[in-house]
Design a protein around this motif. Structure first.
Motif, short mmCIF file in Angstrom:
data_model
loop_
_atom_site.label_atom_id
_atom_site.label_comp_id
_atom_site.label_asym_id
_atom_site.label_seq_id
_atom_site.Cartn_x
_atom_site.Cartn_y
_atom_site.Cartn_z
N LEU A 1 0.77 10.11 -10.07
CA LEU A 1 -0.03 10.15 -11.30
C LEU A 1 -1.12 11.22 -11.26
CD1 LEU A 1 -0.60 6.36 -12.00
CD2 LEU A 1 0.75 7.96 -13.35
N GLY A 2 -1.36 11.79 -10.09
CA GLY A 2 -2.38 12.82 -9.99
C GLY A 2 -3.59 12.47 -9.16
N ALA A 3 -3.56 11.31 -8.49
CA ALA A 3 -4.66 10.93 -7.60
C ALA A 3 -4.60 11.79 -6.33
CB ALA A 3 -4.56 9.46 -7.23
N THR A 4 -5.71 11.83 -5.62
CA THR A 4 -5.80 12.53 -4.34
C THR A 4 -6.35 11.56 -3.31
OG1 THR A 4 -6.28 14.62 -5.46
CG2 THR A 4 -6.89 14.48 -3.14
N ARG A 5 -5.70 11.49 -2.15
CA ARG A 5 -6.23 10.63 -1.08
C ARG A 5 -7.32 11.39 -0.35
NH1 ARG A 5 -3.14 7.65 3.95
NH2 ARG A 5 -5.02 6.68 4.76
N LEU A 6 -8.43 10.70 -0.05
CA LEU A 6 -9.55 11.33 0.63
C LEU A 6 -9.47 11.07 2.13
CD1 LEU A 6 -12.45 10.43 -1.83
CD2 LEU A 6 -11.13 12.54 -1.68
N ARG A 7 -9.73 12.09 2.89
CA ARG A 7 -9.75 11.95 4.35
C ARG A 7 -10.91 11.05 4.76
NH1 ARG A 7 -8.47 17.88 6.87
NH2 ARG A 7 -6.42 18.06 5.89
N GLY A 8 -10.68 10.24 5.78
CA GLY A 8 -11.73 9.37 6.28
C GLY A 8 -12.03 8.19 5.37
N GLY A 9 -11.19 8.00 4.38
CA GLY A 9 -11.44 6.93 3.42
C GLY A 9 -10.56 5.73 3.67
N GLY A 10 -11.03 4.78 4.48
CA GLY A 10 -10.29 3.54 4.69
C GLY A 10 -9.46 3.55 5.95
N SER A 11 -8.87 2.39 6.21
CA SER A 11 -8.02 2.24 7.39
C SER A 11 -7.15 1.00 7.24
CB SER A 11 -8.88 2.11 8.65
OG SER A 11 -9.52 0.86 8.68
N ARG A 12 -6.11 0.94 8.07
CA ARG A 12 -5.26 -0.26 8.07
C ARG A 12 -6.05 -1.50 8.45
NH1 ARG A 12 0.51 1.59 10.53
NH2 ARG A 12 -0.23 3.69 10.39
N ASN A 13 -6.96 -1.34 9.41
CA ASN A 13 -7.73 -2.49 9.90
C ASN A 13 -8.66 -3.06 8.84
OD1 ASN A 13 -6.50 -2.05 12.34
ND2 ASN A 13 -8.23 -0.92 13.20
N HIS A 14 -9.11 -2.25 7.92
CA HIS A 14 -10.05 -2.71 6.90
C HIS A 14 -9.38 -3.00 5.57
CE1 HIS A 14 -12.82 -0.70 9.77
NE2 HIS A 14 -13.46 -1.83 9.57
N GLY A 15 -8.10 -2.67 5.40
CA GLY A 15 -7.36 -3.03 4.20
C GLY A 15 -7.74 -2.26 2.95
N PHE A 16 -8.15 -1.00 3.09
CA PHE A 16 -8.40 -0.19 1.91
C PHE A 16 -8.19 1.29 2.22
CE2 PHE A 16 -12.44 0.12 4.04
CZ PHE A 16 -12.94 1.37 3.72
N ARG A 17 -7.88 2.05 1.19
CA ARG A 17 -7.80 3.51 1.26
C ARG A 17 -8.52 4.07 0.04
NH1 ARG A 17 -1.43 4.35 2.83
NH2 ARG A 17 -1.58 3.32 4.85
N VAL A 18 -9.17 5.21 0.23
CA VAL A 18 -9.97 5.81 -0.83
C VAL A 18 -9.24 7.02 -1.42
CG1 VAL A 18 -12.21 6.83 -1.42
CG2 VAL A 18 -12.07 5.07 0.36
N TYR A 19 -9.27 7.10 -2.74
CA TYR A 19 -8.62 8.18 -3.49
C TYR A 19 -9.59 8.67 -4.56
CZ TYR A 19 -4.57 5.81 -1.52
OH TYR A 19 -3.69 5.22 -0.65
N THR A 20 -9.23 9.76 -5.21
CA THR A 20 -9.91 10.15 -6.43
C THR A 20 -8.88 10.19 -7.55
OG1 THR A 20 -9.63 12.52 -6.02
CG2 THR A 20 -11.70 11.52 -5.30
N ASP A 21 -9.36 9.88 -8.75
CA ASP A 21 -8.51 10.03 -9.93
C ASP A 21 -8.46 11.52 -10.30
OD1 ASP A 21 -10.77 10.73 -11.52
OD2 ASP A 21 -11.02 8.69 -12.23
N PRO A 22 -7.70 11.91 -11.31
CA PRO A 22 -7.58 13.33 -11.64
C PRO A 22 -8.90 14.01 -12.02
CG PRO A 22 -5.76 12.14 -12.59
CD PRO A 22 -6.71 11.11 -12.05
N ALA A 23 -9.93 13.25 -12.40
CA ALA A 23 -11.22 13.85 -12.75
C ALA A 23 -12.22 13.79 -11.58
CB ALA A 23 -11.82 13.14 -13.96
N GLY A 24 -11.79 13.27 -10.42
CA GLY A 24 -12.64 13.25 -9.24
C GLY A 24 -13.40 11.97 -8.97
N HIS A 25 -13.18 10.90 -9.77
CA HIS A 25 -13.84 9.62 -9.52
C HIS A 25 -13.17 8.92 -8.35
CE1 HIS A 25 -14.57 10.10 -13.93
NE2 HIS A 25 -15.79 9.88 -13.51
N ILE B 1 0.82 -1.21 0.00
CA ILE B 1 0.00 0.00 0.00
C ILE B 1 0.85 1.26 0.00
CG2 ILE B 1 -0.32 -0.06 2.51
CD1 ILE B 1 -2.73 1.38 -0.17
N GLN B 2 1.97 1.26 0.70
CA GLN B 2 2.80 2.47 0.75
C GLN B 2 3.36 2.80 -0.64
OE1 GLN B 2 2.52 4.22 3.39
NE2 GLN B 2 1.59 2.59 4.58
N GLU B 3 3.89 1.79 -1.29
CA GLU B 3 4.44 1.97 -2.64
C GLU B 3 3.34 2.37 -3.63
OE1 GLU B 3 6.12 -1.14 -5.80
OE2 GLU B 3 7.33 -1.04 -3.95
N ALA B 4 2.21 1.70 -3.54
CA ALA B 4 1.10 1.98 -4.45
C ALA B 4 0.55 3.38 -4.23
CB ALA B 4 -0.01 0.94 -4.26
#
Length: 123
Positions: free
Chosen positions: A90-114, A80-83
Motif C-alpha cells: 500500500l506504500g508504507a515503509t518499515r522503520l529500522r529499530g522500530g519494534g521486535s518479535r519479543n515486544h509484539g510490534f513493528r513501526v512503519y510510516t504511512d505514505p505521508a510519513g506518519h 504480522i508477516q502477511e500484514a
C-alpha cells in the motif's frame, strides 16, 4: 469524563490519497470529503479517522525529536508477516529499530510519513 473521542486527525499533503491508504489498512469506510478534509468511519459511525490537507506539510521523522511523531496508531493484526507485506504494498515503509518479535510490534510510516505500529499478541 469531560468528553468522548470524536476523531483522530492527521495532517498530510493530500487528504484523499492518504485516506485511500487507511481505507485499505483499517477497513474503515469513506464518510465524506471536500478535497481538503476527508472523514473515514467504522460501520457504526465510530471510530472516526480524519485527514486534513496542509500546505507545506513537514512529515515526522521518527525518532528525531526535531520532527516529532505527534501521534500514531496501533493496528492489531493476526499475522504480522502477511500484514507487513500488505502495508508495504500500500506504500508504507518499515522503520529500522522500530519494534521486535519479543515486544509484539513493528513501526512503519504511512505514505505521508506518519508513524504507525502493527501489533500482535497483545492483551
Amino acid at each position: 469524563m469531560i468528553g468522548r473521542l470524536h476523531s483522530v486527525v492527521l495532517d498530510c499533503p493530500d487528504a484523499e490519497k492518504l485516506a485511500e491508504f487507511y481505507v485499505e489498512l483499517t477497513g474503515l469506510e469513506w464518510a465524506d470529503s471536500d478535497g481538503y478534509w476527508v472523514t473515514l468511519k467504522g460501520s457504526d459511525g465510530h471510530p472516526r479517522l480524519c485527514f486534513q490537507s496542509v500546505p507545506d506539510y513537514q512529515p515526522p521523522q521518527w525518532p528525531d525529536p526535531t520532527f516529532p511523531q505527534q501521534a500514531h496508531l496501533d493496528v492489531e493484526v493476526d499475522d504480522i508477516q502477511e500484514a507487513e507485506q500488505a502495508v508495504l504494498r500500500l506504500g508504507a515503509t518499515r522503520l529500522r529499530g522500530g519494534g521486535s518479535r519479543n515486544h509484539g510490534f513493528r513501526v512503519y510510516t504511512d505514505p505521508a510519513g506518519h508513524p504507525f505500529c502493527l501489533v500482535w499478541g497483545q492483551d
